[in-house]
Write a protein that holds these residues in place. Structure first.
Motif, PDB file in Angstrom:
ATOM      1  N   ALA A  74      77.977 -22.899  42.428  1.00  0.00           N
ATOM      2  CA  ALA A  74      79.332 -22.353  42.536  1.00  0.00           C
ATOM      3  C   ALA A  74      80.388 -23.431  42.720  1.00  0.00           C
ATOM      4  CB  ALA A  74      79.397 -21.364  43.696  1.00  0.00           C
ATOM      5  N   ASP A  75      80.093 -24.421  43.556  1.00  0.00           N
ATOM      6  CA  ASP A  75      81.102 -25.411  43.926  1.00  0.00           C
ATOM      7  C   ASP A  75      81.087 -26.656  43.049  1.00  0.00           C
ATOM      8  OD1 ASP A  75      81.707 -23.670  45.968  1.00  0.00           O
ATOM      9  OD2 ASP A  75      80.580 -24.778  47.497  1.00  0.00           O
ATOM     10  N   HIS A  76      79.952 -26.910  42.382  1.00  0.00           N
ATOM     11  CA  HIS A  76      79.829 -28.123  41.561  1.00  0.00           C
ATOM     12  C   HIS A  76      79.193 -27.758  40.219  1.00  0.00           C
ATOM     13  CE1 HIS A  76      80.807 -30.440  45.180  1.00  0.00           C
ATOM     14  NE2 HIS A  76      79.949 -29.660  45.813  1.00  0.00           N
ATOM     15  N   PRO A  77      79.887 -26.935  39.419  1.00  0.00           N
ATOM     16  CA  PRO A  77      79.283 -26.448  38.173  1.00  0.00           C
ATOM     17  C   PRO A  77      79.055 -27.532  37.133  1.00  0.00           C
ATOM     18  CG  PRO A  77      81.606 -25.835  38.290  1.00  0.00           C
ATOM     19  CD  PRO A  77      81.244 -26.387  39.644  1.00  0.00           C
ATOM     20  N   GLY A  78      79.548 -28.737  37.391  1.00  0.00           N
ATOM     21  CA  GLY A  78      79.326 -29.837  36.460  1.00  0.00           C
ATOM     22  C   GLY A  78      78.045 -30.598  36.696  1.00  0.00           C
ATOM     23  N   ILE A  79      77.228 -30.177  37.653  1.00  0.00           N
ATOM     24  CA  ILE A  79      76.008 -30.913  37.961  1.00  0.00           C
ATOM     25  C   ILE A  79      75.135 -31.057  36.710  1.00  0.00           C
ATOM     26  CG2 ILE A  79      74.913 -28.790  38.791  1.00  0.00           C
ATOM     27  CD1 ILE A  79      73.122 -30.511  40.567  1.00  0.00           C
ATOM     28  N   ASP A  80      74.683 -32.282  36.467  1.00  0.00           N
ATOM     29  CA  ASP A  80      73.803 -32.500  35.325  1.00  0.00           C
ATOM     30  C   ASP A  80      72.570 -33.336  35.664  1.00  0.00           C
ATOM     31  OD1 ASP A  80      75.330 -34.765  35.689  1.00  0.00           O
ATOM     32  OD2 ASP A  80      75.874 -35.019  33.593  1.00  0.00           O
ATOM     33  N   VAL A  81      72.414 -33.686  36.941  1.00  0.00           N
ATOM     34  CA  VAL A  81      71.208 -34.388  37.369  1.00  0.00           C
ATOM     35  C   VAL A  81      70.765 -33.826  38.723  1.00  0.00           C
ATOM     36  CG1 VAL A  81      70.122 -36.594  37.931  1.00  0.00           C
ATOM     37  CG2 VAL A  81      71.954 -36.524  36.218  1.00  0.00           C
ATOM     38  N   LEU A  82      69.496 -33.472  38.806  1.00  0.00           N
ATOM     39  CA  LEU A  82      68.888 -33.031  40.072  1.00  0.00           C
ATOM     40  C   LEU A  82      67.757 -33.990  40.409  1.00  0.00           C
ATOM     41  CD1 LEU A  82      68.136 -31.098  42.404  1.00  0.00           C
ATOM     42  CD2 LEU A  82      66.862 -29.728  40.719  1.00  0.00           C
ATOM     43  N   ILE A  83      67.849 -34.621  41.574  1.00  0.00           N
ATOM     44  CA  ILE A  83      66.771 -35.492  42.052  1.00  0.00           C
ATOM     45  C   ILE A  83      66.118 -34.815  43.254  1.00  0.00           C
ATOM     46  CG2 ILE A  83      66.124 -37.768  42.922  1.00  0.00           C
ATOM     47  CD1 ILE A  83      68.673 -38.889  41.669  1.00  0.00           C
ATOM     48  N   ASN A  84      64.922 -34.292  43.040  1.00  0.00           N
ATOM     49  CA  ASN A  84      64.153 -33.682  44.132  1.00  0.00           C
ATOM     50  C   ASN A  84      63.410 -34.797  44.856  1.00  0.00           C
ATOM     51  OD1 ASN A  84      64.632 -30.776  43.908  1.00  0.00           O
ATOM     52  ND2 ASN A  84      63.618 -30.929  41.916  1.00  0.00           N
ATOM     53  N   ASN A  85      64.069 -35.368  45.867  1.00  0.00           N
ATOM     54  CA  ASN A  85      63.545 -36.526  46.577  1.00  0.00           C
ATOM     55  C   ASN A  85      62.986 -36.190  47.956  1.00  0.00           C
ATOM     56  OD1 ASN A  85      63.502 -39.497  47.556  1.00  0.00           O
ATOM     57  ND2 ASN A  85      64.994 -38.508  48.915  1.00  0.00           N
ATOM     58  N   ALA A  86      63.561 -35.222  48.633  1.00  0.00           N
ATOM     59  CA  ALA A  86      63.178 -34.939  50.022  1.00  0.00           C
ATOM     60  C   ALA A  86      61.695 -34.609  50.126  1.00  0.00           C
ATOM     61  CB  ALA A  86      64.000 -33.786  50.573  1.00  0.00           C
ATOM     62  N   GLY A  87      61.076 -35.098  51.180  1.00  0.00           N
ATOM     63  CA  GLY A  87      59.670 -34.792  51.389  1.00  0.00           C
ATOM     64  C   GLY A  87      59.223 -35.219  52.770  1.00  0.00           C
ATOM     65  N   ILE A  88      58.050 -34.779  53.129  1.00  0.00           N
ATOM     66  CA  ILE A  88      57.433 -35.204  54.388  1.00  0.00           C
ATOM     67  C   ILE A  88      56.047 -35.748  54.081  1.00  0.00           C
ATOM     68  CG2 ILE A  88      58.758 -33.722  55.920  1.00  0.00           C
ATOM     69  CD1 ILE A  88      56.522 -31.718  55.839  1.00  0.00           C
ATOM     70  N   GLY A  89      55.615 -36.699  54.891  1.00  0.00           N
ATOM     71  CA  GLY A  89      54.374 -37.405  54.621  1.00  0.00           C
ATOM     72  C   GLY A  89      53.158 -36.797  55.281  1.00  0.00           C
ATOM     73  N   PHE A  90      52.211 -37.666  55.649  1.00  0.00           N
ATOM     74  CA  PHE A  90      50.936 -37.205  56.197  1.00  0.00           C
ATOM     75  C   PHE A  90      51.079 -36.591  57.584  1.00  0.00           C
ATOM     76  CE2 PHE A  90      48.914 -41.127  53.925  1.00  0.00           C
ATOM     77  CZ  PHE A  90      49.150 -40.539  52.687  1.00  0.00           C
ATOM     78  N   GLY A  91      52.148 -36.958  58.283  1.00  0.00           N
ATOM     79  CA  GLY A  91      52.272 -36.591  59.691  1.00  0.00           C
ATOM     80  C   GLY A  91      51.642 -37.649  60.572  1.00  0.00           C
ATOM     81  N   ALA A  92      51.895 -37.566  61.852  1.00  0.00           N
ATOM     82  CA  ALA A  92      51.320 -38.528  62.790  1.00  0.00           C
ATOM     83  C   ALA A  92      49.806 -38.377  62.820  1.00  0.00           C
ATOM     84  CB  ALA A  92      51.896 -38.303  64.178  1.00  0.00           C
ATOM     85  N   PRO A  93      49.081 -39.483  62.994  1.00  0.00           N
ATOM     86  CA  PRO A  93      47.615 -39.400  63.061  1.00  0.00           C
ATOM     87  C   PRO A  93      47.163 -38.386  64.109  1.00  0.00           C
ATOM     88  CG  PRO A  93      48.312 -41.695  62.922  1.00  0.00           C
ATOM     89  CD  PRO A  93      49.566 -40.878  63.096  1.00  0.00           C
ATOM     90  N   GLY A  94      46.279 -37.506  63.704  1.00  0.00           N
ATOM     91  CA  GLY A  94      45.743 -36.512  64.624  1.00  0.00           C
ATOM     92  C   GLY A  94      46.562 -35.245  64.746  1.00  0.00           C
ATOM     93  N   SER A  95      47.724 -35.203  64.097  1.00  0.00           N
ATOM     94  CA  SER A  95      48.549 -33.993  64.185  1.00  0.00           C
ATOM     95  C   SER A  95      47.907 -32.875  63.378  1.00  0.00           C
ATOM     96  CB  SER A  95      49.963 -34.270  63.682  1.00  0.00           C
ATOM     97  OG  SER A  95      49.955 -34.710  62.344  1.00  0.00           O
TER      98      SER A  95
END
Length: 268
Positions: A74-95
């Motif tokens: 709605a606010d940025h209808p000109g978007i032409d690139v999406l980078i799906n970067n966010a993520g989480i890793g293995f977590g702390a050992p033993g979690s």
């Protein structure tokens, strides 16, 4: 000049890429989970002389992911690139096993379900703005999921959960590329670099082997150069074409993945 949405922009690889995008003249839509950190990042990006806008959402909530997609459309209808970067890793050992706001295994939710839901929300805009591109930040660490236990409730391992989520993201990328063939929307997945110096890597008790600058090269190439336009449905290690886990190319596997994905995306 492109309008680029990058998720997970307040730290690590995402932060580095956001600054490089602004410095090259792109309009950056910087996503973060924490409002204060997101606003601080936007102020820094703007101080570089670029255009930047902050967007806050918790990608562990499918409702917030979909709201994020609706706001961007709605606010940025000109978007032409999406980078799906966010993520989480293995977590702390033993979690142990953690769950998202929707009750799904957390790594699957953030690393896979969120990119799928956000991409689906933005596909109409990306199609309208073709040529456009989707860049999925994956990993060389890939492990086939158990479709009888897609939400990984039995014999849980954070390392395996991470690898399953990245396998799913790669397979989804290849299936989506076939769906989008001829649309002008390209979609690729990459392993940016091995064990970059990020909080995610350090939390897992791993000594970094590369820098976020090393990892940024491939992301930026796919997001801003012809590499990301002439290729679609490809897996890269940095800027070099490579091969993902053999199972990610299995079309029968794609069908099982889509069915399992749709089942979880309908459960909020």
């Amino acid at each position: 000049m492109s309008t680029v949405l990058i998720t997970g922009a307040t730290s690590g690889l995402g932060r580095y890429v956001a600054f490089e995008l602004v410095r090259s003249g792109q309009v950056v839509l910087a996503h973060g989970r924490d409002r204060g950190r997101t606003e601080a990042l936007v102020a820094e990006l703007t101080a570089e002389g670029g255009q930047a806008h902050g967007l806050v959402a918790d990608l562990a909530s499918l409702a917030q992911v979909r709201d994020l997609g609706a706001r961007v459309a709605a606010d940025h209808p000109g978007i032409d690139v999406l980078i799906n970067n966010a993520g989480i890793g293995f977590g702390a050992p033993g979690s142990g096993r953690e769950v998202s706001a929707d009750g799904h295994e957390l790594r699957l939710a953030v690393n896979y379900l969120a990119p799928v839901a956000l991409t689906r929300a933005l596909l109409p805009v990306l199609r309208a703005n073709a040529p456009s591109r989707i860049v999925n930040v994956g990993s060389a660490g890939q492990q086939p999921p158990d479709f009888d236990d897609f939400d990984f409730k039995a014999d849980y391992s954070g390392v395996d959960a991470y690898r399953r989520s990245k396998f799913a993201l790669a397979a989804h990328t290849f299936a989506l590329a076939e769906e989008l063939a001829g649309s002008g929307v390209s979609v690729n997945v990459l392993h940016p670099a091995t064990f970059m110096d990020t909080a995610m890597v350090r939390e897992g008790g791993i000594s970094p082997l590369s820098t976020v600058a090393d990892g940024a090269a491939g992301v930026l190439a796919l997001a801003t150069t012809d590499l990301g336009l002439v290729n679609s449905g490809r897996y890269f290690e940095g800027t070099k074409p490579s091969r993902a886990h053999a199972g990610t190319y299995d079309r029968e596997g794609w069908k099982h993945l889509e069915a399992a994905t749709n089942r979880l995306l309908r459960t909020e």
